[in-house]
Design a protein around this motif. Sequence first.
Motif, PDB file in Angstrom:
ATOM      1  N   SER A  92       5.656  22.350 -63.890  1.00  0.00           N
ATOM      2  CA  SER A  92       6.214  23.160 -62.805  1.00  0.00           C
ATOM      3  C   SER A  92       6.818  22.324 -61.676  1.00  0.00           C
ATOM      4  N   GLU A  93       6.254  21.128 -61.425  1.00  0.00           N
ATOM      5  CA  GLU A  93       6.752  20.346 -60.293  1.00  0.00           C
ATOM      6  C   GLU A  93       8.081  19.668 -60.654  1.00  0.00           C
ATOM      7  N   LYS A  94       8.846  19.397 -59.600  1.00  0.00           N
ATOM      8  CA  LYS A  94      10.123  18.727 -59.787  1.00  0.00           C
ATOM      9  C   LYS A  94       9.911  17.245 -60.033  1.00  0.00           C
ATOM     10  N   THR A  95      10.943  16.619 -60.529  1.00  0.00           N
ATOM     11  CA  THR A  95      10.865  15.180 -60.792  1.00  0.00           C
ATOM     12  C   THR A  95      10.729  14.411 -59.485  1.00  0.00           C
ATOM     13  N   SER A  96      10.147  13.238 -59.603  1.00  0.00           N
ATOM     14  CA  SER A  96       9.984  12.353 -58.453  1.00  0.00           C
ATOM     15  C   SER A  96      10.485  10.970 -58.822  1.00  0.00           C
ATOM     16  N   PRO A  97      11.094  10.230 -57.876  1.00  0.00           N
ATOM     17  CA  PRO A  97      11.566   8.875 -58.190  1.00  0.00           C
ATOM     18  C   PRO A  97      10.447   7.933 -58.632  1.00  0.00           C
ATOM     19  N   SER A 111      27.028   8.657 -89.014  1.00  0.00           N
ATOM     20  CA  SER A 111      26.855   8.695 -87.561  1.00  0.00           C
ATOM     21  C   SER A 111      26.904  10.125 -87.035  1.00  0.00           C
ATOM     22  N   PHE A 112      26.291  10.319 -85.903  1.00  0.00           N
ATOM     23  CA  PHE A 112      26.348  11.587 -85.179  1.00  0.00           C
ATOM     24  C   PHE A 112      26.180  11.269 -83.690  1.00  0.00           C
ATOM     25  N   TYR A 113      26.281  12.307 -82.854  1.00  0.00           N
ATOM     26  CA  TYR A 113      26.295  12.101 -81.401  1.00  0.00           C
ATOM     27  C   TYR A 113      25.175  12.897 -80.751  1.00  0.00           C
ATOM     28  N   LEU A 114      24.507  12.266 -79.809  1.00  0.00           N
ATOM     29  CA  LEU A 114      23.449  12.901 -79.036  1.00  0.00           C
ATOM     30  C   LEU A 114      23.925  13.048 -77.597  1.00  0.00           C
ATOM     31  N   ARG A 115      24.014  14.275 -77.133  1.00  0.00           N
ATOM     32  CA  ARG A 115      24.407  14.564 -75.753  1.00  0.00           C
ATOM     33  C   ARG A 115      23.159  14.908 -74.953  1.00  0.00           C
ATOM     34  N   PHE A 116      23.045  14.340 -73.762  1.00  0.00           N
ATOM     35  CA  PHE A 116      21.835  14.538 -72.965  1.00  0.00           C
ATOM     36  C   PHE A 116      22.181  14.423 -71.480  1.00  0.00           C
ATOM     37  N   ASN A 117      21.211  14.776 -70.631  1.00  0.00           N
ATOM     38  CA  ASN A 117      21.390  14.644 -69.191  1.00  0.00           C
ATOM     39  C   ASN A 117      21.545  13.170 -68.811  1.00  0.00           C
ATOM     40  N   SER A 118      22.427  12.910 -67.857  1.00  0.00           N
ATOM     41  CA  SER A 118      22.634  11.522 -67.411  1.00  0.00           C
ATOM     42  C   SER A 118      21.455  11.096 -66.542  1.00  0.00           C
ATOM     43  N   PHE A 119      20.508  10.391 -67.142  1.00  0.00           N
ATOM     44  CA  PHE A 119      19.361   9.895 -66.389  1.00  0.00           C
ATOM     45  C   PHE A 119      19.763   8.626 -65.627  1.00  0.00           C
ATOM     46  N   ASP A 120      19.094   8.423 -64.490  1.00  0.00           N
ATOM     47  CA  ASP A 120      19.411   7.233 -63.691  1.00  0.00           C
ATOM     48  C   ASP A 120      18.968   5.973 -64.428  1.00  0.00           C
ATOM     49  N   HIS A 121      17.756   6.008 -64.942  1.00  0.00           N
ATOM     50  CA  HIS A 121      17.258   4.919 -65.791  1.00  0.00           C
ATOM     51  C   HIS A 121      16.658   5.552 -67.047  1.00  0.00           C
ATOM     52  N   ILE A 169      15.867   9.051 -60.059  1.00  0.00           N
ATOM     53  CA  ILE A 169      15.616   8.535 -58.704  1.00  0.00           C
ATOM     54  C   ILE A 169      16.594   9.071 -57.667  1.00  0.00           C
ATOM     55  N   THR A 170      17.650   9.739 -58.087  1.00  0.00           N
ATOM     56  CA  THR A 170      18.681  10.141 -57.134  1.00  0.00           C
ATOM     57  C   THR A 170      18.450  11.525 -56.539  1.00  0.00           C
ATOM     58  N   PHE A 171      17.724  12.378 -57.219  1.00  0.00           N
ATOM     59  CA  PHE A 171      17.433  13.709 -56.683  1.00  0.00           C
ATOM     60  C   PHE A 171      16.259  14.294 -57.452  1.00  0.00           C
ATOM     61  N   ARG A 172      15.727  15.364 -56.934  1.00  0.00           N
ATOM     62  CA  ARG A 172      14.616  16.058 -57.588  1.00  0.00           C
ATOM     63  C   ARG A 172      15.159  17.252 -58.359  1.00  0.00           C
ATOM     64  N   GLU A 173      14.617  17.464 -59.552  1.00  0.00           N
ATOM     65  CA  GLU A 173      15.082  18.587 -60.360  1.00  0.00           C
ATOM     66  C   GLU A 173      13.961  19.090 -61.268  1.00  0.00           C
ATOM     67  N   ASP A 174      14.160  20.264 -61.810  1.00  0.00           N
ATOM     68  CA  ASP A 174      13.228  20.830 -62.780  1.00  0.00           C
ATOM     69  C   ASP A 174      13.535  20.283 -64.171  1.00  0.00           C
ATOM     70  N   VAL A 175      12.505  19.909 -64.875  1.00  0.00           N
ATOM     71  CA  VAL A 175      12.724  19.377 -66.225  1.00  0.00           C
ATOM     72  C   VAL A 175      13.229  20.461 -67.167  1.00  0.00           C
ATOM     73  N   GLU A 201      20.821  22.965 -61.342  1.00  0.00           N
ATOM     74  CA  GLU A 201      21.290  21.872 -62.177  1.00  0.00           C
ATOM     75  C   GLU A 201      22.145  20.865 -61.398  1.00  0.00           C
ATOM     76  N   ASP A 202      22.607  21.277 -60.211  1.00  0.00           N
ATOM     77  CA  ASP A 202      23.509  20.435 -59.421  1.00  0.00           C
ATOM     78  C   ASP A 202      22.715  19.683 -58.356  1.00  0.00           C
ATOM     79  N   GLY A 203      21.928  18.716 -58.800  1.00  0.00           N
ATOM     80  CA  GLY A 203      21.037  18.013 -57.887  1.00  0.00           C
ATOM     81  C   GLY A 203      21.751  17.208 -56.834  1.00  0.00           C
ATOM     82  N   LEU A 204      22.887  16.623 -57.161  1.00  0.00           N
ATOM     83  CA  LEU A 204      23.659  15.817 -56.212  1.00  0.00           C
ATOM     84  C   LEU A 204      24.745  16.634 -55.510  1.00  0.00           C
ATOM     85  N   LEU A 205      24.773  17.928 -55.749  1.00  0.00           N
ATOM     86  CA  LEU A 205      25.755  18.834 -55.143  1.00  0.00           C
ATOM     87  C   LEU A 205      27.190  18.437 -55.520  1.00  0.00           C
TER      88      LEU A 205
END
Length: 621
Positions: free
Chosen positions: A64-69, A91-101, A158-164, A366-370
């Motif tokens: 339930s809690e948002k992500t933390s850096p 080969s195939f392609y995996l699309r995913f959220n752009s994680f900071d690290h 690390i750049t913003f908090r969001e729901d997993v 979904e727009d953590g960085l606005l």
Amino acid sequence: MKVYVKTILLFLVVLSAVDLYPQDPDHRLFEKEVGFKILKTNNDTDYDGFLAVKNRLAEPGEISEKTSPNDFYWIRLDLGDHVSKVGKDDSFYLRFNSFDHATIYLESQNRIVPKKIGKFDKNSESIQVDHSYYDSFLKLRRHNLPDDGYITLKARRITFREDVQNWSFTISNTSPNTFVTQQDFEDQVPYYFFTGLCFIMCFTTLSFYFFIKKSEFLWYSIYIVVTFVYVCGLNFGIYDFVFNNHYISYWVSQSFLFVDNIVYLFFFASFLQSKKEYPFVHFLVQVLAVLNVIILLCIGVLFALGDTIGFIFITQNAYALLNFTALLGLAYLMYVGKDPLAYVMALATSAYCAAPLVRTFYSTPEDGLLLDGLYYIIIGCSIEMVIFSFGLFYKIHLEFRENLMLQQRALFEKTRALRAQINPHFIFNSLSAIQHLVSVKKIESALKYLSKFSRLTRNVLESSMDINILLAEEIKMLEDYLSLELLRFDNSFSYTITTDEGLDPEEIEIPSMILQPFVENALIHGLLPKKSGTKQLDISFGKDNNHLICTVDDTGVGRLAAKERLHIYQNEKKSRGLEVTKLRLQSLGEGKDSITIVDKYDDNNQPMGTKVIVRIPLKIL
């Protein structure tokens, strides 16, 4: 040319309707969302450490809690039999959220090998999805998959908090950057529109700056450039081009709005002249500028410390605080505004300040960085530019009106100065005439001349207070002058003054003493040197469209003979009357055609005198 254009358009339409993979079913587009589980840890454990606690993996909905850096997230993707449906390709392609690290663990030579795929990681193997701020993709091969069909990732935000729950993973047989969808195109339209608007406004204000040399136009041009970089920098890759580092680009892009604020405040104070006209508003502008500078300094310290939590706190709260304070100041400006320029600036700046607030309020989870909310900034800044364009042209109007008034005032002073050069000259000649009569013992004539001279002098001095006088008054002064000259020269010439029937001298204004130099010139250089024959001077006033036509016609010796012949009066003065009169006519907007001089000749090509035609703009009371 039209035929070629139609052919190309038809070809494009047909091409768009063709199935891209009509022959081989294995090459049809396949895309499938993959399920996953998550394990949150507070320390940076390795892959073996994760395997020891993988039984604690939970469904995204259970967190339930948002992500933390400070947190690390282990993500386990259940590919199942999805890979077999991708197609025959290896080969195939995996699309995913752009994680900071982020790190993905793949099999290579019978062992698990980590690969960096985070946006801020050095040598990251992931690729940013075109026209998306939050999605990346990675090309995988079947033989790199573990035997159990699971892919494991370790991610950190690390750049913003969001729901997993906002995270998603998709596999497909086609690169996400292969095609540009209609939605991608529609998403880019506002940015291209804003780019065009920025170019037009920047070019316009820079042009005004170079022509008018007003600092506010230079400040606004800089504001346009900074705003364009802030809004379009990430989308057009400007930050990455300059810094070549996603991490620095993130800090700079999120800080650029404060730079934009500072530049706009300088423009605002300069354009509105708030220091002089609105001291309290100017004080508020100074406070806001200082606050923006302090925030930028704090961001610099936080960047040096790598404190993203503090950075998130400042950016999320500073935007709202600064813009809300500015809106209160603009409300005060609307209340105390002294002219339409203040109201225009208040409305335009309100749109600029309200945009970040609306952007924050309507942002999606979904727009953590606005960043997707930049559309609100585009709308707000576009409204600001459109409103300001009215203020810009209004200020240009005021500038030109002020310059016009200064020019009119300068013209008035110049005209007075020109008349002042005529009046002493006329008085000097009149006194010379009195001196001549006294010297030849014509006391009675001298007294008559002195009486007429006093009246004429009084009228000339009174008329010198105004630029224009009535035509009737001008005719009266000419009659006084010519009657005095008749006394002076023992009635050696005759004259007439006539006006057309359609003219009312009591309703027409002309520049005072505009004809006197021409009349004097006709007497001194035309009629007096003539030894025999009729000495006639005719002055007439007529109308030609919107001009008053003044004619001075003499039967003198002509201009050529006047230049060659000397007489006793020629050395008594150095006349500037004609030169000054030409300048006066030019000050009325008349060109060289305002004065026409005609040399008259008889059938034997002998001079018969000179005719001067003066065109004066008709001014009827």
